[in-house]
Design a protein around this motif. Structure first.
Motif, PDB file in Angstrom:
ATOM      1  N   UNK A 220      -0.857   0.251   3.249  1.00  0.00           N
ATOM      2  CA  UNK A 220      -1.339   1.247   3.879  1.00  0.00           C
ATOM      3  C   UNK A 220      -1.811   2.365   3.004  1.00  0.00           C
ATOM      4  N   UNK A 221      -1.868   2.307   1.470  1.00  0.00           N
ATOM      5  CA  UNK A 221      -2.223   2.902   0.723  1.00  0.00           C
ATOM      6  C   UNK A 221      -2.627   2.210  -0.548  1.00  0.00           C
ATOM      7  N   UNK A 222      -3.952   2.651  -0.962  1.00  0.00           N
ATOM      8  CA  UNK A 222      -4.541   1.681  -1.952  1.00  0.00           C
ATOM      9  C   UNK A 222      -3.650   1.606  -3.256  1.00  0.00           C
ATOM     10  N   UNK A 223      -3.037   2.717  -4.044  1.00  0.00           N
ATOM     11  CA  UNK A 223      -2.373   2.375  -5.215  1.00  0.00           C
ATOM     12  C   UNK A 223      -1.007   1.515  -4.828  1.00  0.00           C
ATOM     13  N   UNK A 224      -0.563   1.638  -3.900  1.00  0.00           N
ATOM     14  CA  UNK A 224       0.665   1.033  -3.583  1.00  0.00           C
ATOM     15  C   UNK A 224       0.349  -0.331  -3.128  1.00  0.00           C
ATOM     16  N   UNK A 225      -0.686  -0.710  -2.364  1.00  0.00           N
ATOM     17  CA  UNK A 225      -1.163  -2.011  -1.978  1.00  0.00           C
ATOM     18  C   UNK A 225      -1.493  -2.869  -3.103  1.00  0.00           C
ATOM     19  N   UNK A 226      -2.106  -2.037  -4.411  1.00  0.00           N
ATOM     20  CA  UNK A 226      -2.445  -2.796  -5.709  1.00  0.00           C
ATOM     21  C   UNK A 226      -0.990  -3.136  -6.235  1.00  0.00           C
ATOM     22  N   UNK A 227      -0.054  -2.355  -6.302  1.00  0.00           N
ATOM     23  CA  UNK A 227       1.240  -2.481  -7.078  1.00  0.00           C
ATOM     24  C   UNK A 227       1.929  -3.806  -6.364  1.00  0.00           C
ATOM     25  N   UNK A 228       1.989  -3.444  -4.796  1.00  0.00           N
ATOM     26  CA  UNK A 228       2.682  -4.603  -4.328  1.00  0.00           C
ATOM     27  C   UNK A 228       2.061  -5.756  -4.422  1.00  0.00           C
ATOM     28  N   UNK A 229       0.733  -6.124  -3.973  1.00  0.00           N
ATOM     29  CA  UNK A 229       0.282  -7.401  -4.071  1.00  0.00           C
ATOM     30  C   UNK A 229       0.088  -8.057  -5.342  1.00  0.00           C
ATOM     31  N   UNK A 230       0.076  -7.243  -6.647  1.00  0.00           N
ATOM     32  CA  UNK A 230       0.264  -7.945  -7.781  1.00  0.00           C
ATOM     33  C   UNK A 230       1.750  -8.269  -8.037  1.00  0.00           C
ATOM     34  N   UNK A 231       2.555  -7.674  -7.608  1.00  0.00           N
ATOM     35  CA  UNK A 231       4.029  -7.981  -7.747  1.00  0.00           C
ATOM     36  C   UNK A 231       4.363  -9.475  -6.963  1.00  0.00           C
ATOM     37  N   UNK A 232       3.771  -9.143  -5.642  1.00  0.00           N
ATOM     38  CA  UNK A 232       3.892 -10.392  -4.751  1.00  0.00           C
ATOM     39  C   UNK A 232       3.283 -11.728  -5.345  1.00  0.00           C
ATOM     40  N   UNK A 233       2.346 -11.629  -5.719  1.00  0.00           N
ATOM     41  CA  UNK A 233       1.466 -12.800  -6.164  1.00  0.00           C
ATOM     42  C   UNK A 233       2.350 -13.145  -7.491  1.00  0.00           C
ATOM     43  N   UNK A 234       2.706 -12.557  -8.492  1.00  0.00           N
ATOM     44  CA  UNK A 234       3.440 -12.813  -9.423  1.00  0.00           C
ATOM     45  C   UNK A 234       4.761 -13.632  -9.164  1.00  0.00           C
TER      46      UNK A 234
ATOM     47  N   UNK B  45       7.074 -19.480  -7.841  1.00  0.00           N
ATOM     48  CA  UNK B  45       7.666 -20.580  -6.979  1.00  0.00           C
ATOM     49  C   UNK B  45       8.267 -19.807  -5.858  1.00  0.00           C
ATOM     50  N   UNK B  46       8.462 -18.520  -5.564  1.00  0.00           N
ATOM     51  CA  UNK B  46       8.851 -17.757  -4.633  1.00  0.00           C
ATOM     52  C   UNK B  46       8.164 -17.970  -3.450  1.00  0.00           C
ATOM     53  N   UNK B  47       8.599 -18.087  -2.231  1.00  0.00           N
ATOM     54  CA  UNK B  47       8.039 -18.186  -1.048  1.00  0.00           C
ATOM     55  C   UNK B  47       7.962 -16.641  -0.596  1.00  0.00           C
ATOM     56  N   UNK B  48       6.818 -16.062  -0.373  1.00  0.00           N
ATOM     57  CA  UNK B  48       6.347 -14.704  -0.165  1.00  0.00           C
ATOM     58  C   UNK B  48       5.479 -14.668   1.072  1.00  0.00           C
ATOM     59  N   UNK B  49       6.414 -13.853   2.082  1.00  0.00           N
ATOM     60  CA  UNK B  49       5.629 -13.656   3.465  1.00  0.00           C
ATOM     61  C   UNK B  49       5.391 -12.161   3.506  1.00  0.00           C
TER      62      UNK B  49
END
Length: 217
Positions: free
Chosen positions: A150-164, A169-173
């Motif tokens: 919902x916020x640009x800075x947080x979304x960037x951090x979260x998505x980078x971490x989740x993609x990593x 090999x982690x399942x990410x939902x």
């Protein structure tokens, strides 16, 4: 800092189920604005964030619904609920047969709400009270994230971490109701849900919410 976080949560909420997930009881705010205004006015001086934990956001509800409908996604696995709020996804994971579920949040009131909500649903949920996004995600088979774009800075951090994490090999939902900063690619849709929401929190009565598997990045 609030001396009695669990007492604060109990006094300012009532126990009931979210619309999409009637199987799960949560401590939810009866009225949106009084608690939100109290947090902004009185509690902000104490460094306490807005009461995200007091509402069942559509992304979290959709993730919980998918897990309960498809327990094979988490059964027997180590699960992390990132930015858990009230812990609805972690609770759903335990009800679906996860070996262990950890609910992560940096708000002491959220951690209190998670403990109360887990007890109300007769499941054991571990809590983790630190920012995980600066370190690699290790030790979890499945990571759940609801409504974190919902916020640009947080979304960037979260998505980078989740993609990593997905790359290891982690399942990410990811549950997302079309927030402005959700990614447009690198996702595989697992489900769609129409989630009833409050006009005090959203600009409509229904949020069409997708649950995506985050692909390696």
């Amino acid at each position: 800092m609030i001396d009695d976080p669990e007492g604060f949560v109990t006094r300012n909420t009532s126990r009931r189920s979210a619309p999409l997930v009637p199987e799960i009881l949560l401590h939810l705010a009866d009225a949106v604005m009084p608690l939100w205004e109290m947090t902004e006015a009185d509690l902000e001086r104490q460094g306490i964030p807005p009461p995200y934990w007091a509402f069942a956001w559509p992304g979290g509800q959709a993730v919980a619904r998918l897990i309960l409908d498809r327990p094979e996604l988490v059964k027997g696995k180590q699960v992390l609920d990132l930015g858990a709020g009230g812990g609805i996804a972690a609770i759903a994971a335990m009800k679906a047969g996860a070996a262990q579920a950890t609910a992560n949040d940096i708000d002491a009131l959220a951690l209190a709400a998670i403990a109360l909500n887990a007890a109300a649903n007769k499941v054991a949920v571990d809590v983790l009270d630190r920012d995980l996004l600066d370190d690699p995600a290790r030790g979890w088979d499945v990571i759940l994230a609801g409504d974190l774009c919902y916020e640009k800075p947080m979304a960037g951090r979260v998505m980078g971490w989740l993609r990593a994490a997905a790359s290891r090999g982690t399942t990410v939902l990811l549950g997302d109701p079309g927030r402005a900063y959700a990614p447009a690619d690198g996702l595989y849709k697992l489900g769609d849900f129409a989630v009833p929401v409050s006009r005090d929190l959203e600009d409509r009565d229904i949020r069409h919410t997708a649950v995506w598997q985050v692909l390696p990045g």
